[in-house]
Write an enzyme that holds these catalytic residues in place. Structure first.
Site, PDB file in Angstrom:
ATOM      1  N   ASP A 112      -3.954  10.178   5.291  1.00  0.00           N
ATOM      2  CA  ASP A 112      -4.250  10.986   6.463  1.00  0.00           C
ATOM      3  C   ASP A 112      -3.245  12.107   6.662  1.00  0.00           C
ATOM      4  OD1 ASP A 112      -1.969   9.595   7.549  1.00  0.00           O
ATOM      5  OD2 ASP A 112      -3.282   8.032   8.308  1.00  0.00           O
TER       6      ASP A 112
ATOM      7  N   ASP B 267       0.816  -1.206   0.000  1.00  0.00           N
ATOM      8  CA  ASP B 267       0.000   0.000   0.000  1.00  0.00           C
ATOM      9  C   ASP B 267       0.855   1.264   0.000  1.00  0.00           C
ATOM     10  OD1 ASP B 267      -2.274  -1.513  -0.030  1.00  0.00           O
ATOM     11  OD2 ASP B 267      -2.750  -1.253   2.088  1.00  0.00           O
TER      12      ASP B 267
END
Length: 298
Positions: free
Chosen positions: A155, A80
């Site tokens: 984030d 990821d």
């Protein structure tokens, strides 16, 4: 089998400092993919860092800008983190990405390495589902001037440094005061990032189709400070009120030593990352597999 994609970029990363066997394994995967793409009628190029790290030659090499202007698909082999990095860079070019998992979790690199031959063939022929993930545009303002500007897919995290003690953060949403929070830090996560740090800090899962963010305090001083889901149409502003060695992370990009009075402003970016999934892909299938739901039952 003829592909609907004309020019495909191969992007693959293995852990820096990894063994020679790791590099050779990645090189073999990329060579297999390149052969499959050529057989489907695709022109194949390598992303520059990939070519340098893996040592694969014999193919044209492009930087990110070149991929963005010349390629109509990116095939990402890795975890990821690899997808986050290249996704941020290619979002402005609207190049779609397919992820082949060569890491650990694989929330957004969702094709198992062992299955890529069976799964990728139909996708190259146009049998796929598209999934767009908006990015977060984050800025650090000091005395009214932007001193740091970055995109994030997962984030934005404001947190105390290695020293003990809490940070105090003034939070505004859409220009309206929310609260002064005393905690170890604060996370603003997208739906994509809801399964990352925000989840480990007690935040909720957000379906990727929800146009929102989740605001999650990290170890708050007051236990009534709970995660809250916010619309991504409104800016989130976080001002450093008190605390030492405060840092901000934007995915894997960091800015250390924030000063009192610095403000981190988070807004929805105009750019989105385009993921292509196998036909019939489901977000809930991913959650069941990666979070091991339904295991241990009777």
């Amino acid at each position: 089998m003829r592909s609907i994609f004309r020019h495909v970029a191969l992007i693959g990363k293995y852990q820096s400092g990894g063994s020679r066997a790791s590099a050779e394994a990645m090189r073999q995967v990329l060579e297999d993919l390149a052969g499959m793409l050529h057989a489907a009628g695709c022109e194949v190029s390598l992303e520059r860092d990939t070519a340098d790290q893996v040592g694969l030659s014999g193919y044209p090499v492009l930087d990110v800008g070149g991929i963005g202007t010349q390629c109509d698909l990116g095939l990402v082999v890795g975890g990821d983190g690899t997808m986050l990095g290249i996704g941020r860079q290619l979002a402005r070019y609207s190049v779609p990405l397919i992820g082949i998992n060569h890491g650990r979790l694989g929330f957004i690199t969702d094709i198992a390495l062992a299955d890529f031959r069976q799964v990728l063939g139909p996708m190259l022929r146009g049998e796929f589902d598209e999934d767009r993930r908006p990015l977060m545009q984050a800025q650090v303002l000091r005395d009214g001037h932007v001193v740091f500007d970055a995109l994030a897919m997962n984030d934005v995290v404001v947190h105390r440094g290695g020293s003990s003690g809490l940070v105090e953060l003034r939070v505004e949403v859409g220009g309206r005061f929310v609260a002064n929070q005393r905690a170890d830090g604060l996370i603003v996560a997208s739906p994509t990032g809801a399964t990352a740090y925000a989840l480990s800090a007690g935040g909720p899962l957000l379906h990727p189709s929800i146009p929102g963010w989740v605001l999650v305090p990290i170890a708050p001083h007051t236990l009534s400070n709970r995660p809250i889901v916010l619309p991504d149409s409104q800016d989130v502003s976080i001002e450093i009120v008190a605390g030492r060695d405060v840092s901000a992370n934007f995915d894997m990009q960091s800015l250390a030593s924030l000063l009192h009075g610095d403000r981190i402003r988070v807004r929805r970016s105009e750019h989105s990352v385009r993921f292509l999934h196998p036909r019939g892909w489901s977000y809930f299938d991913t959650l069941r597999e990666k979070l091991h739901w339904n295991e241990g039952g009777s």
